[in-house]
Design an enzyme around this catalytic site. Structure first.
Site, short mmCIF file in Angstrom:
data_model
loop_
_atom_site.label_atom_id
_atom_site.label_comp_id
_atom_site.label_asym_id
_atom_site.label_seq_id
_atom_site.Cartn_x
_atom_site.Cartn_y
_atom_site.Cartn_z
N THR A 8 0.83 -1.20 0.00
CA THR A 8 0.00 0.00 0.00
C THR A 8 0.87 1.25 0.00
O THR A 8 1.96 1.25 0.56
CB THR A 8 -0.95 0.04 1.22
OG1 THR A 8 -1.83 1.17 1.10
CG2 THR A 8 -0.20 0.14 2.53
N ASN A 10 -0.85 3.93 1.04
CA ASN A 10 -1.72 4.68 1.95
C ASN A 10 -1.20 4.55 3.39
O ASN A 10 -1.37 3.51 4.03
CB ASN A 10 -3.15 4.15 1.83
CG ASN A 10 -4.15 4.94 2.63
OD1 ASN A 10 -3.87 5.40 3.73
ND2 ASN A 10 -5.34 5.07 2.08
N LYS A 13 -3.91 3.64 6.10
CA LYS A 13 -4.25 2.21 6.14
C LYS A 13 -3.15 1.42 6.83
O LYS A 13 -3.42 0.49 7.59
CB LYS A 13 -4.45 1.65 4.73
CG LYS A 13 -5.80 1.82 4.16
CD LYS A 13 -5.87 1.04 2.85
CE LYS A 13 -7.15 1.29 2.12
NZ LYS A 13 -7.20 0.55 0.87
N GLU A 37 -4.31 -5.63 -11.80
CA GLU A 37 -5.70 -5.82 -11.37
C GLU A 37 -6.45 -6.47 -12.52
O GLU A 37 -6.56 -5.90 -13.60
CB GLU A 37 -6.37 -4.48 -11.02
CG GLU A 37 -6.00 -3.97 -9.67
CD GLU A 37 -6.94 -2.84 -9.20
OE1 GLU A 37 -8.05 -2.70 -9.74
OE2 GLU A 37 -6.52 -2.12 -8.30
N ASP A 66 -8.47 -4.49 -1.54
CA ASP A 66 -9.18 -3.96 -2.69
C ASP A 66 -10.58 -3.62 -2.21
O ASP A 66 -11.13 -4.30 -1.35
CB ASP A 66 -9.25 -4.97 -3.84
CG ASP A 66 -9.62 -4.27 -5.14
OD1 ASP A 66 -8.72 -3.68 -5.76
OD2 ASP A 66 -10.81 -4.29 -5.51
#
Length: 186
Positions: A8, A10, A13, A37, A66
């Site tokens: 990630t 992020n 997160k 993906e 996801d």
């Protein structure tokens, strides 16, 4: 202590996951990596494929997530394509699709995939309910953030104080806690 790499970019997160895994005997390491993906309308299938690919490429245990926003009146659109659609649609574009729609129900589905190299991923899925607003809220991180009203609130997520938003998501999306329980039982 065994390391698990969280794929990630992020940081928020990553902090949530790190806190959930505290005391599990595993050290979480943030790793940025673009994963393929697959085209699917299932966040579970997308997360599973990406997790297997990343674990096999990096040769160590990984986790990744996801998510998708499924709007009932739009037959589940945008679903797992939310990241891409947010790049093209404004909040008003979403609302234009909702003109004359009485059903405003929507859910966010989040799938966390844990995978070790050469093995099948283990999936943890949560659903966070809400509705789509009638008007665009204040500017937020994404278009959907400006129109998604989490269950129990009367305004879009972009207008809810951060601590209340965090409480909502922690209540409904507890995949990191499920992962911690799974890892402790191994």
């Amino acid at each position: 202590m065994k390391k698990i790499y969280f794929i990630t970019s992020n940081d928020y997160k990553f902090q949530i996951a790190n806190k959930a895994l505290m005391g599990s005997g595993f050290e979480l390491v943030q790793q940025q990596l673009e994963t393929p993906e697959i085209q699917s309308d299932s966040v579970d299938e997308i997360a599973a494929y990406s997790a297997r690919w990343a674990a096999d490429k990096l040769k160590y245990p990984i986790i990744l997530t996801d998510a998708g926003c499924f709007i009932e009146a739009l037959n589940g659109f945008p679903g797992p394509f939310i990241k891409y659609v947010n790049g093209y649609f404004t909040a008003q574009d979403f609302l234009n699709l909702m003109i004359d729609k009485k059903n405003r129900q929507a859910v966010f589905k989040d799938c966390l995939a844990y995978c070790e190299p050469g093995k099948d991923p283990v999936l943890f899925t949560s659903i966070a309910p809400g509705t789509i607003s009638d008007k665009v809220g204040q500017a937020g991180k994404t278009a959907i953030n400006e129109i998604f009203i989490p269950a129990g609130f009367d305004k879009p997520e972009s207008e809810i104080p951060t601590d209340q938003r965090i409480d909502f998501w922690n209540k409904h999306v507890n995949n990191f806690e499920l992962l911690a329980d799974y890892l402790k039982s191994k």
